[in-house]
Design a protein around this motif. Structure first.
Motif, short mmCIF file in Angstrom:
data_model
loop_
_atom_site.label_atom_id
_atom_site.label_comp_id
_atom_site.label_asym_id
_atom_site.label_seq_id
_atom_site.Cartn_x
_atom_site.Cartn_y
_atom_site.Cartn_z
N ASN A 24 56.05 66.46 13.01
CA ASN A 24 56.78 65.66 12.05
C ASN A 24 56.51 64.18 12.23
OD1 ASN A 24 59.67 64.92 10.53
ND2 ASN A 24 58.80 66.92 10.01
N ILE A 25 56.34 63.76 13.47
CA ILE A 25 55.97 62.37 13.75
C ILE A 25 54.63 62.05 13.08
CG2 ILE A 25 55.25 60.76 15.57
CD1 ILE A 25 57.20 62.36 17.43
N ARG A 26 53.68 62.93 13.26
CA ARG A 26 52.35 62.73 12.68
C ARG A 26 52.44 62.59 11.16
NH1 ARG A 26 48.04 66.00 10.79
NH2 ARG A 26 45.98 65.22 11.41
N ALA A 27 53.27 63.44 10.54
CA ALA A 27 53.43 63.38 9.09
C ALA A 27 54.11 62.08 8.67
CB ALA A 27 54.24 64.58 8.61
N GLY A 28 55.12 61.66 9.43
CA GLY A 28 55.82 60.43 9.11
C GLY A 28 54.91 59.21 9.18
N VAL A 29 54.06 59.19 10.19
CA VAL A 29 53.10 58.09 10.34
C VAL A 29 52.16 58.03 9.14
CG1 VAL A 29 51.12 57.29 11.71
CG2 VAL A 29 53.23 57.99 12.86
N GLN A 30 51.71 59.19 8.69
CA GLN A 30 50.82 59.24 7.53
C GLN A 30 51.51 58.76 6.27
OE1 GLN A 30 49.44 63.29 7.44
NE2 GLN A 30 47.58 62.81 8.57
N VAL A 31 52.71 59.26 6.02
CA VAL A 31 53.44 58.91 4.80
C VAL A 31 53.69 57.41 4.73
CG1 VAL A 31 55.69 59.10 3.67
CG2 VAL A 31 54.51 61.17 4.44
N LEU A 32 54.10 56.82 5.85
CA LEU A 32 54.44 55.40 5.88
C LEU A 32 53.24 54.49 6.09
CD1 LEU A 32 57.70 55.70 7.99
CD2 LEU A 32 57.56 54.99 5.60
N GLY A 33 52.12 55.07 6.49
CA GLY A 33 50.96 54.24 6.80
C GLY A 33 51.22 53.34 8.00
N LEU A 34 51.94 53.83 9.00
CA LEU A 34 52.30 53.02 10.16
C LEU A 34 51.07 52.65 10.98
CD1 LEU A 34 55.50 54.80 11.56
CD2 LEU A 34 55.37 52.66 10.27
N VAL A 35 51.09 51.43 11.49
CA VAL A 35 50.00 50.96 12.34
C VAL A 35 50.58 50.21 13.53
CG1 VAL A 35 48.35 50.76 10.44
CG2 VAL A 35 49.82 48.81 11.00
N GLU A 36 49.75 50.05 14.54
CA GLU A 36 50.15 49.30 15.72
C GLU A 36 50.59 47.88 15.32
OE1 GLU A 36 47.64 47.52 19.39
OE2 GLU A 36 47.54 49.71 19.19
N GLY A 37 51.70 47.46 15.86
CA GLY A 37 52.21 46.13 15.55
C GLY A 37 53.23 46.09 14.44
N ASP A 38 53.42 47.20 13.71
CA ASP A 38 54.47 47.24 12.70
C ASP A 38 55.83 47.00 13.37
OD1 ASP A 38 53.62 47.54 10.06
OD2 ASP A 38 53.18 49.67 10.32
N VAL A 39 56.76 46.44 12.61
CA VAL A 39 58.15 46.28 13.07
C VAL A 39 59.02 47.13 12.16
CG1 VAL A 39 60.05 44.68 13.50
CG2 VAL A 39 57.69 43.96 13.92
N ILE A 40 59.72 48.09 12.75
CA ILE A 40 60.53 49.05 12.00
C ILE A 40 62.00 48.71 12.15
CG2 ILE A 40 61.11 51.49 11.72
CD1 ILE A 40 58.39 52.17 12.96
N PHE A 41 62.71 48.72 11.05
CA PHE A 41 64.15 48.46 11.07
C PHE A 41 64.87 49.65 11.68
CE2 PHE A 41 68.41 48.45 9.19
CZ PHE A 41 68.81 47.14 9.42
N GLY A 42 65.62 49.42 12.76
CA GLY A 42 66.29 50.49 13.48
C GLY A 42 67.77 50.53 13.24
#
Length: 532
Positions: A208-226
């Motif tokens: 599910n993590i892998r899918a989430g990264v793909q959907v969001l296009g996450l990359v190193e250095g992104d800042v995610i609102f927690g």
């Protein structure tokens, strides 16, 4: 408007692929803590967690969680034990989360706002070996642990840091668990009975993590609102774990408020926002929105409930970012379906299934229905839970022939996009006609004075049920219930518009900000009109 980076390695037709394919997902033996180890080796000094001025780097989180595994072992925790965690959104949550998993145990995350009887139920049901509870306001945790005779260890930052400093730095022995082993037990909200524990495996979550990264296009250095609670699957998997997997930073917000959220986005240059529709609504309508620089936002993901199209379009325009809607539940790890930034998005839909997952719309007999027909949403794939903890009968009723029956009603269009209509239990049957609250709510949100709204069914002596709406007005606006009722009446069929409308200062919400329909109370003066 900025585009979301295109996901890679995604099958062309996910909704009709083999239900058991992992499409290159990590090995079944790959565990959640391995994600942290790999990222810490690649970018040790990068920030992974921030809470105001406190910043924790990857190497430090990796080291602390390893020491936490030794500390837990010294407390008597053995592989397979369930360890309950009752913490707000603080860095210690992540330290203990990965530490528990590294000790080979199972994380049982719990809402820190639970009362003693609710804590008692979860501890007893999970047969928890240990309860780790935040030191502040721990009275309810103390009482819940006392009733179940569960050992409670208060978590105070300085004390925990001192305890971990005394532990070995090397990896624990015999702590590793396989991909099919249970990693987390998530207790559902219990709207149809006592909360049940959904067992998610390491493989469930890693895929599910892998899918989430793909959907969001996450990359190193992104800042995610927690701002989503880490005890909840949305914040835990798509926030914390997705950040850790790519080398992003999760900036923690223990308690959401719209002005504070805008300030955090500006201060930390947040690029990815995760939230429920209420969060988007409140930020969009906040009178001080224009005074904050939100230009860093690239992509947002909404979930937990359907987002009114007016809110989605308004947020994209005002914040100049892409808003994707996703769908899932705790039992699906949680993500099952989502819009994509690289394909046309239609407001009100939740896109297509994630890689390696199938979804169908079926009738009461389990037969797939034609496109455009309302039916129950069912899911099959690597994201389907292992089962409900020690509830084989309930599991057998919910997961049939490998298909997770969600209890949600939806449709699929000719493009393959899914739309969630409503929860089966929320459908209102008025005079023999089905009324879907979501449809009426979408119209209510079109009214310029409406900030929030929810539609519920109430008993009626003649029609069986009547349509009722509770509404929160925007600050500085006014509208009477009669005006709002007339506005909706002009836009929907006669059996759909709410005969009962009343205004409130706020709607009841759960810990993620999701509106709780079951707690909506009809005012006496409105209830008195039912027989008229």
């Amino acid at each position: 408007m900025p585009a979301v980076p295109a996901p890679t390695d995604r099958s062309a037709d996910q909704s009709h692929g083999s239900p058991d394919q992992s499409h290159g997902s990590p090995s079944p033996q790959y565990g959640i803590p391995d994600l942290l180890t790999a990222t810490a080796a690649r970018c040790p000094e990068h920030p992974v967690l921030r809470l105001d001025e406190e910043v924790l780097g990857y190497a430090e989180l990796d080291a602390r969680s390893t020491r936490a595994a030794h500390w837990l072992t010294a407390l008597g925790v053995v592989p397979g034990d369930r360890v309950a965690v009752l913490l707000p959104n603080v860095p210690e949550f992540a330290v203990l989360y990965y530490g528990i998993l590294r000790a080979g145990a199972v994380v049982v995350p719990m809402n820190p706002l639970l009362k003693a009887r609710e804590i008692e139920h979860c501890l007893a049901d999970a047969e928890a070996a240990l309860l780790l509870a935040w030191h502040a306001g721990a009275e309810q945790a103390v009482e819940g642990a006392r009733r179940t005779r569960t050992r409670l260890v208060p978590v105070e930052p300085a004390d925990l840091a001192a305890a971990l400093a005394r532990q070995p730095a090397g990896p624990p022995e015999n702590g590793g668990r396989g991909g099919e082993d249970t990693a987390v037990i998530l207790y559902t909200s219990g709207t149809t009975g006592a909360p049940k524990g959904a067992e998610l495996t390491h493989r469930n979550i890693v895929c599910n993590i892998r899918a989430g990264v793909q959907v969001l296009g996450l990359v190193e250095g992104d800042v995610i609102f927690g701002g989503l609670p880490l005890f909840h699957s949305f914040g835990q998997v798509l926030g914390l774990n997705c950040a850790v997997s790519v080398g992003a930073c999760l900036t923690l917000v223990p308690r959401f408020d719209p002005l504070g959220a805008l300030s955090v986005i500006q201060r930390d240059r947040v690029s990815v926002f995760l939230g429920v529709p209420t969060m988007y609504t409140l930020m969009l309508a906040h009178p001080q929105r224009a005074g904050h620089d939100v230009s860093s936002l690239r992509v947002c993901l909404g979930g937990g409930a359907s987002m009114p199209p007016e809110v989605l379009r308004g947020f994209e325009t005002d914040f100049d970012c892409v808003v994707l809607e996703g769908y899932g539940l705790s039992e699906s790890s949680p993500l099952a379906c989502a819009n994509r930034g690289d394909r046309e998005r239609i407001a009100g839909t939740v896109g297509i299934p994630i890689e390696g997952v199938r979804m169908r719309i079926v009738d009461e007999s389990g037969k797939e229905v034609p496109d455009g027909t309302v039916g129950e949403v069912v899911i099959r794939g690597h994201n389907v839970m292992k089962g409900y903890w020690r509830r084989p009968d309930t599991t057998a009723r919910t997961v049939r022939d490998g298909w997770l029956h969600t209890g949600d009603l939806g449709t699929r269009d000719e493009r393959g996009d899914f739309r969630i209509v409503d929860r089966r239990k929320d459908v209102i049957i008025r005079g023999g006609f089905n009324v879907y609250p979501r449809e009426v709510e979408d119209v209510l949100y079109e009214h310029p004075a409406v900030a929030e709204a929810t539609v519920v069914g109430v008993p009626h002596p003649t029609h069986g049920q009547e349509v009722a709406a509770a509404v929160v007005l925007r600050e500085g606006t006014s509208a009477t219930p009669e005006e709002i009722r007339g506005f909706v009446r002009e836009r929907v069929a006669p059996h759909k518009y709410p005969r009962l409308v009343w205004t409130v200062d706020a709607l009841p919400k759960g810990p993620t900000g999701k509106i709780l329909k079951r707690e909506v109370v009809v005012p006496e003066e409105e209830a008195g009109r039912l027989g008229n």
